[in-house]
Enzyme design. Structure first.
Site, short mmCIF file in Angstrom:
data_model
loop_
_atom_site.label_atom_id
_atom_site.label_comp_id
_atom_site.label_asym_id
_atom_site.label_seq_id
_atom_site.Cartn_x
_atom_site.Cartn_y
_atom_site.Cartn_z
CG ASP A 80 -6.80 -5.45 5.32
OD1 ASP A 80 -6.13 -5.07 6.47
OD2 ASP A 80 -6.32 -5.60 5.11
CE LYS A 140 -7.89 -1.08 5.58
NZ LYS A 140 -7.62 -2.47 4.68
CB ILE A 145 -1.27 -0.22 1.32
CG1 ILE A 145 -1.96 1.28 0.55
CG2 ILE A 145 -0.14 0.30 2.60
CD1 ILE A 145 -3.06 0.59 -0.22
CB SER A 160 10.70 -0.14 4.51
OG SER A 160 9.90 -1.64 4.75
#
Ligand code: NAP
Length: 302
Positions: A166, A88, A12, A34
């Protein structure tokens, strides 16, 4: 432009966050954190603590990692005086989101629990149209291919990954936004692959004649539709909320500008010294996992 750090350079982040920040007049992508992912031309860290220590100039952190590890990152960021934006669903549990909200308030920083589907173009006009209508029923039809949207992501089937909820939480974020009355879950059937810890499909029944059908095994065309029946006509949201049709007439069609809208909203919140924390969609997920009948289905392998 305000420097921002993106944490968790995965699907994402690459698909939506990086392009949305690049096009924004408010934000400059100043660093990433990351273990494996990087963004061309942007300073990358593999260690979050190191980034927090070495880059005091970066006051805003956007967390794109999965929900289970997110709390620890958010808590550290808030403790370090940073504003925080959460992908989210905002956490693995409701209690941890409430805890973060308390910490952010105490620290005087912004916490934004984003729900990208609420930014889809049809959602605000749907809410406005429904505000004075008598609702007789509603249905969510949310069916997509987990292999396409979460390729190889075993975390979605691990505890806290929420399975089909999800993406299902996107539908729940819309329904909780547009309906002018509260609903609560009455029953649910949850389909758990025999080798997994979260459901791959669910059927839900709420009060007020609201139902939902969620499935992660849909190949071919994907379905992200919500229908609301009223005494004044039928409202349809298609394409995840981006296209609104009322009584057969096209009202609005967007072009997937949800993430730019999230970053605009974050800029506004930070500027105003405000937070936005809403767990309403997650409450329905938690209720389903509390109340739902568990059915065992075929094993799932990516
Ligand atoms: P992802 O690609 O599996 O994960 C994002 C990144 O998080 C990974 O690349 C990984 O980066 C890092 N990460 C994974 N597990 C971690 C851990 N235990 N500790 C720390 N970092 C970890 O997932 P995604 O699809 O981007 O989803 C991330 C969030 O965005 C989820 O909450 C999801 O609901 C939401 N979202 C996803 C989509 C979608 O279509 N996939 C759409 C909208 C929203 P490193 O290994 O490099 O550290």
């Amino acid at each position: 432009m305000t420097p921002i750090c993106l944490v968790g350079i995965g699907k994402i982040a690459v698909d939506q966050h990086v392009p949305a920040i690049a096009r924004s007049d408010d934000w400059e992508l100043a660093a990433t954190v990351s273990r494996a992912g990087t963004v061309n031309g942007v300073t990358s860290f593999t260690d979050f603590d190191q980034m927090l220590t070495e880059r005091p100039d970066i006051g805003v952190i956007s967390l794109c990692i999965p929900p289970v590890p997110r709390y620890d990152y958010a808590a550290k960021a808030i403790a370090a005086g940073r504003h925080v934006m959460l992908e989210k669903p905002p956490g693995a549990t409701l209690a941890e989101v409430f805890a973060l909200a308390g910490m952010a308030q105490k620290a005087g920083v912004t916490l934004y629990t984003t729900w990208h589907s609420r930014m889809a173009k049809g959602v605000a006009p749907a809410k406005a149209w429904l505000a004075d209508k008598t609702i007789t029923g509603a249905h969510i039809n949310w069916k997509e291919d987990v292999r396409r949207w979460h390729p190889g992501q075993d975390w979605v089937f691990a505890p806290g990954g929420m399975g089909v909820f999800d993406p299902g939480s996107n539908a729940l974020s819309i329904i909780t936004e547009i309906l002018p009355m509260p609903i609560h879950l009455q029953s649910a059937k949850l389909h758990f692959p025999e080798n997994r810890d979260t459901p791959i499909a669910a059927q839900m029944q709420w009060t007020q004649n609201v139902t939902g059908d969620f499935d992660w095994r849909q190949e071919g065309p994907q379905s992200w539709d919500i229908t609301v029946e009223t005494t004044a006509g039928i409202l349809n949201l298609h394409d995840g909320g981006d296209r609104l049709v009322i009584s057969g007439e096209n009202v609005v069609a967007g072009n997937n500008q949800e993430y730019p809208a999230l970053y605009d909203r974050m800029a506004e919140l930070v500027k105003n010294g405000a937070s936005e924390v809403d767990v309403a969609p997650m409450i329905h997920v938690a209720d389903a996992l509390t109340l739902g009948k568990r059915l065992i289905v075929d094993p799932f392998h990516f």
